[in-house]
Design a protein around this motif. Sequence first.
Motif, PDB file in Angstrom:
ATOM      1  N   THR A   1       0.790  -1.112   0.099  1.00  0.00           N
ATOM      2  CA  THR A   1       0.024   0.149  -0.144  1.00  0.00           C
ATOM      3  C   THR A   1       1.015   1.037   0.023  1.00  0.00           C
TER       4      THR A   1
ATOM      5  N   ASP B   1      -6.336   7.515   2.253  1.00  0.00           N
ATOM      6  CA  ASP B   1      -5.363   7.288   3.042  1.00  0.00           C
ATOM      7  C   ASP B   1      -5.588   7.380   4.789  1.00  0.00           C
TER       8      ASP B   1
ATOM      9  N   VAL C   1      -4.010   6.530  -1.107  1.00  0.00           N
ATOM     10  CA  VAL C   1      -3.253   5.517  -1.302  1.00  0.00           C
ATOM     11  C   VAL C   1      -3.607   4.589  -2.548  1.00  0.00           C
TER      12      VAL C   1
ATOM     13  N   ASP D   1       1.521   4.639   0.770  1.00  0.00           N
ATOM     14  CA  ASP D   1       0.485   5.746   1.576  1.00  0.00           C
ATOM     15  C   ASP D   1       1.718   6.854   2.039  1.00  0.00           C
TER      16      ASP D   1
END
Length: 136
Positions: free
Chosen positions: A26, A72, A82, A28
């Motif tokens: 992910t 996010d 994200v 982020d």
Amino acid sequence: MPQYWLMKSEPDSYGWDDLVTEGEGTWDGVKNAQASNNMKAMKKGDQVFFYHSCQGLDVVGIMQVSEEHSPDVSTDPERWVVVKVKPVRKLAKPVPLKAMKQNPELENLAIIRQSRLSVAPVTESEWDAILAMGGG
């Protein structure tokens, strides 16, 4: 038609090997409006260069967007997003920023013009040039 991107990460925080170990990551913590807008423009299947920033300063691998943007929750979910990415393959050899700056085909590459931008578009011709520099 897929789009092409480049995403930067500090290898001591989250490097290529971390992504490979996870199998899907992910992306982020991006807190820049332009970078966030670039992430919002990403589509599943888009190809992405993984760039090691701060240490190394080079493109080391290719990722693929596996899930389009979502809020996010690690920061401000009302403002930031994200995306999920999966590793495709490591480049045969890393492509250093210094070499990219010396390649006339890459003179308009976003990370050269805007060095602080952590998520940037890459044109198809720029993608091909970097790929060739990394061993195909």
